[in-house]
Structures are given as structure tokens and as C-alpha cells.
Design a protein around this motif. Structure first.
Motif, PDB file in Angstrom:
ATOM      1  N   ALA A  96       0.832  -1.025  -0.019  1.00 40.36           N
ATOM      2  CA  ALA A  96       0.011  -0.205  -0.027  1.00 40.36           C
ATOM      3  C   ALA A  96       0.634   1.271   0.039  1.00 40.36           C
ATOM      4  N   ALA A 132       2.441   1.747  -3.449  1.00 44.02           N
ATOM      5  CA  ALA A 132       1.239   2.168  -4.460  1.00 44.02           C
ATOM      6  C   ALA A 132       1.253   3.588  -4.138  1.00 44.02           C
ATOM      7  N   VAL A 133       0.942   4.234  -3.103  1.00 44.52           N
ATOM      8  CA  VAL A 133       0.628   5.555  -2.617  1.00 44.52           C
ATOM      9  C   VAL A 133       1.839   6.309  -3.356  1.00 44.52           C
ATOM     10  N   ALA A 136       1.866   6.272  -6.992  1.00 46.97           N
ATOM     11  CA  ALA A 136       0.661   7.164  -7.606  1.00 46.97           C
ATOM     12  C   ALA A 136       1.025   8.497  -7.443  1.00 46.97           C
ATOM     13  N   TRP A 137       1.767   9.041  -6.110  1.00 47.24           N
ATOM     14  CA  TRP A 137       2.185  10.440  -6.302  1.00 47.24           C
ATOM     15  C   TRP A 137       3.073  10.814  -7.268  1.00 47.24           C
ATOM     16  N   VAL A 176      -1.960   7.036 -13.290  1.00 49.48           N
ATOM     17  CA  VAL A 176      -2.027   6.428 -11.585  1.00 49.48           C
ATOM     18  C   VAL A 176      -2.335   5.105 -11.345  1.00 49.48           C
ATOM     19  N   SER A 177      -3.480   4.496 -11.923  1.00 52.17           N
ATOM     20  CA  SER A 177      -3.759   3.082 -11.577  1.00 52.17           C
ATOM     21  C   SER A 177      -2.884   2.398 -12.322  1.00 52.17           C
ATOM     22  N   ARG A 199      -0.072   2.007  -9.863  1.00 53.17           N
ATOM     23  CA  ARG A 199      -0.361   1.509  -8.487  1.00 53.17           C
ATOM     24  C   ARG A 199      -0.256  -0.050  -8.599  1.00 53.17           C
ATOM     25  N   ALA A 233       3.280  -1.158  -9.008  1.00 52.40           N
ATOM     26  CA  ALA A 233       3.801  -1.020  -7.722  1.00 52.40           C
ATOM     27  C   ALA A 233       3.441  -2.019  -6.676  1.00 52.40           C
ATOM     28  N   THR A 234       2.403  -2.305  -6.596  1.00 52.69           N
ATOM     29  CA  THR A 234       1.603  -3.259  -5.724  1.00 52.69           C
ATOM     30  C   THR A 234       2.300  -4.875  -6.107  1.00 52.69           C
TER      31      THR A 234
END
Length: 83
Positions: free
Chosen positions: A16, A19-20, A23-24, A67-68, A71, A74-75
Motif C-alpha cells: 500500500a 502504491a501510494v 501514484a504520487w 496512476v492506476s 499503482r 507497484a503493488t
């Protein structure tokens, strides 16, 4: 069994956070690219600027899609590294 639960929880937390962060970073890259292409920052839904509906929709679609995707990558990458 407790060991597996702890690893799963740690994996979820690290995933998480990754992912954040991803996304940033993706959002900043999109904003920079948008500004380079159009000469101004991408419009936001709550802006009272003069951006038309088409520009707001395009900015939302591009930002949301990138961004999706970042994420998800990354996850999954974090989960793969933690295994």
C-alpha cells in the motif's frame, strides 16, 4: 500460521505504501508533461478556471489511467519482492 499472517500483513502495508508513493510520483509526472504540452497545469475538478469540460475530462482520464497502472505495477512488484 501466525508467521504467515504477519508476512501477509507486512506485505499489504508495504504494498500500500509503495502504491501510494508510485501514484504520487505518477501524478507529478503527468502534471509536468501536461504543463509542457499545454503551457499550464492540468485542470482539477474544483478549479474555477476557464478550462472546458473536454480538457477536464481528458486530464482526469490521463491522470487516472496512469496512476492506476502505476499503482498496480507497484503493488505487484512489491508483493513479488517480498515473497
Amino acid at each position: 500460521m501466525a508467521e504467515q499472517s504477519t508476512q501477509t500483513t507486512i506485505s499489504k502495508i508495504v504494498g500500500a505504501l509503495a502504491a501510494v508513493a508510485a501514484a504520487w510520483v505518477a501524478q507529478k509526472i503527468v502534471a509536468t508533461a501536461w504543463q509542457a504540452a499545454s503551457g499550464h497545469t492540468p485542470p482539477k475538478p474544483d478549479d474555477d478556471g476557464d478550462a472546458g469540460l473536454a480538457e477536464v475530462a481528458a486530464a482526469a482520464m490521463v491522470t487516472g489511467a496512469i496512476v492506476s497502472l502505476v499503482r498496480v505495477l507497484a503493488t505487484r512488484g512489491t508483493a513479488r519482492k517480498l515473497r
